[in-house]
Design a protein around this motif. Sequence first.
Motif, short mmCIF file in Angstrom:
data_model
loop_
_atom_site.label_atom_id
_atom_site.label_comp_id
_atom_site.label_asym_id
_atom_site.label_seq_id
_atom_site.Cartn_x
_atom_site.Cartn_y
_atom_site.Cartn_z
N LEU A 272 7.99 -5.37 -1.30
CA LEU A 272 9.32 -5.29 -0.71
C LEU A 272 9.84 -3.85 -0.72
N VAL A 273 9.71 -3.18 -1.86
CA VAL A 273 10.19 -1.81 -1.97
C VAL A 273 9.38 -0.87 -1.06
N SER A 274 8.08 -1.08 -1.03
CA SER A 274 7.22 -0.24 -0.21
C SER A 274 7.55 -0.33 1.27
N GLN A 275 8.13 -1.44 1.68
CA GLN A 275 8.46 -1.65 3.09
C GLN A 275 9.81 -1.07 3.49
N MET B 34 0.83 -1.20 0.00
CA MET B 34 0.00 0.00 0.00
C MET B 34 0.87 1.26 0.00
N ILE B 35 0.52 2.22 -0.82
CA ILE B 35 1.20 3.53 -0.83
C ILE B 35 0.62 4.36 0.31
N TYR C 119 11.65 3.06 -8.35
CA TYR C 119 10.34 2.95 -7.69
C TYR C 119 10.42 3.49 -6.26
N LEU C 120 11.47 3.13 -5.54
CA LEU C 120 11.62 3.65 -4.18
C LEU C 120 11.78 5.17 -4.19
N LEU C 121 12.65 5.68 -5.05
CA LEU C 121 12.88 7.13 -5.08
C LEU C 121 11.61 7.88 -5.46
N GLY C 122 10.82 7.30 -6.36
CA GLY C 122 9.55 7.92 -6.73
C GLY C 122 8.57 7.93 -5.58
N LEU C 123 8.47 6.81 -4.86
CA LEU C 123 7.60 6.75 -3.69
C LEU C 123 8.02 7.79 -2.66
N TRP C 124 9.32 8.04 -2.57
CA TRP C 124 9.85 8.99 -1.60
C TRP C 124 9.83 10.43 -2.13
N ALA C 125 9.16 10.66 -3.24
CA ALA C 125 8.90 12.01 -3.77
C ALA C 125 10.12 12.69 -4.36
N LEU C 126 11.15 11.94 -4.74
CA LEU C 126 12.27 12.57 -5.42
C LEU C 126 11.85 12.96 -6.83
N PRO D 256 9.20 6.24 9.54
CA PRO D 256 9.50 4.89 9.01
C PRO D 256 8.40 4.30 8.14
N TYR D 257 7.18 4.81 8.26
CA TYR D 257 6.03 4.16 7.62
C TYR D 257 5.42 4.95 6.47
N ALA D 258 5.64 6.25 6.43
CA ALA D 258 5.05 7.09 5.39
C ALA D 258 6.00 7.24 4.21
N HIS D 259 5.43 7.20 3.00
CA HIS D 259 6.24 7.41 1.80
C HIS D 259 6.40 8.89 1.50
#
Length: 403
Positions: free
Chosen positions: A133-136, A77-78, A318-325, A96-99
């Motif tokens: 996995l990436v979302s975690q 989940m995003i 994908y991780l960097l995008g979730l983290w708003a880079l 730790p839990y919010a993207h």
Amino acid sequence: MKSRILFVDDERHLLDGLKRSLRSQRNVWEVSFADSGEEAVRLTEEQHFDVVVTDMRMPGMNGAELLARLSENYPDMIRLILSGHSDEALILKAVPYAHQFLAKPCDAEVIKHVITRSLKLKSLVEDSRMQALVSQIRSLPTLPELYVELTELLNSDRVSVQKVGEVIGQDPAMVSKILQMVNSAFFGIGHHISSPVHAATMLGIETLRGLVLSAGIFIQFDTKALNIGDFTLEALHRHSLQVSRLAKAIAESMGVDKQVVEDSLLAGLLHDIGKLILVQSLPNEYRDFFDKIHDCHAELLEAERSVFNVDHGRVGAYLLGLWALPDSLVEAVAYHHEPQLSEHFAFSPLLAVHVADALTSAHSTDAAVIPAGLDMTYLEASGVADRLDEWRALHGSLLEEAG
């Protein structure tokens, strides 16, 4: 199939306003609303949601507690925070839990853009296990010596924010996490920042102390546990720094503006961050992949996709995008081995990193560095193939400077 979005807030007027504002999305989103963390948990038990957007300060279960539970139960989940600036203590608990973090009041168009972009990113990683996995991911392996240096600086009574930024800027894991924080709307900066020193300055020492020492956004990992075959954290770190410096030099040689130069430097540092994710999260499978590369002389991306169903570029992006880079960094990381997939044929951080990675890896004597090829068709279509000799000379100069 419509994407399912869950909004959680104890202010009914805010939820009612969102309902009105999001009517235009009814053909692509199925939107639900909850006025408490407890109700949100109940709704998620009844149906799967792709995205949750929650307030932080609510009676009963607060937003940090809600996201912690959802992260454990629904890892793919995003997870987005929508909160006021007065909630910094709770924000640190949610880190730790919010993207991503959005600040109230937040325009509905901004919310729609963030959700749409986050959902679109899933196309980079289609395998559901890898998405989860990436979302975690909460933090990535940081070199012990840099972690110790940073914590000593932040524990000091007299600390230079410039020095803190310089230390962070040497480590891909630190850089990615600090930029997640500084590019979030919660901190009120509101514009694209890709310089670690600038990021540290904007956040300030007290916020950095809270993020690093209390929220634990950087974690010192046992590097021996990450050494698989010839792969070591130190080797990956050296290669990332070399690619970063050369990508910056290539960008400067093109006379592009300062932002593109900074993005090229940063994209070079982060281009292999997907490898950190894979080796940290799936060490046994990474060992199988590494054996396949060296024993069977398999091609890098082909071997990764056969083992993980995805390659390291897309995992990192994908991780960097979730983290708003920024999109320019996400694109450079995603396609640095296959730049033609970007459909962007002009000079960009992607092009700088593609060339820098190919030149650096081709001349590396480090067994952990796997040579990357140059896409000459892409360079010719971008009108820069005639600059290769100049860039090779730049690479040689940087090697001489490094001794």
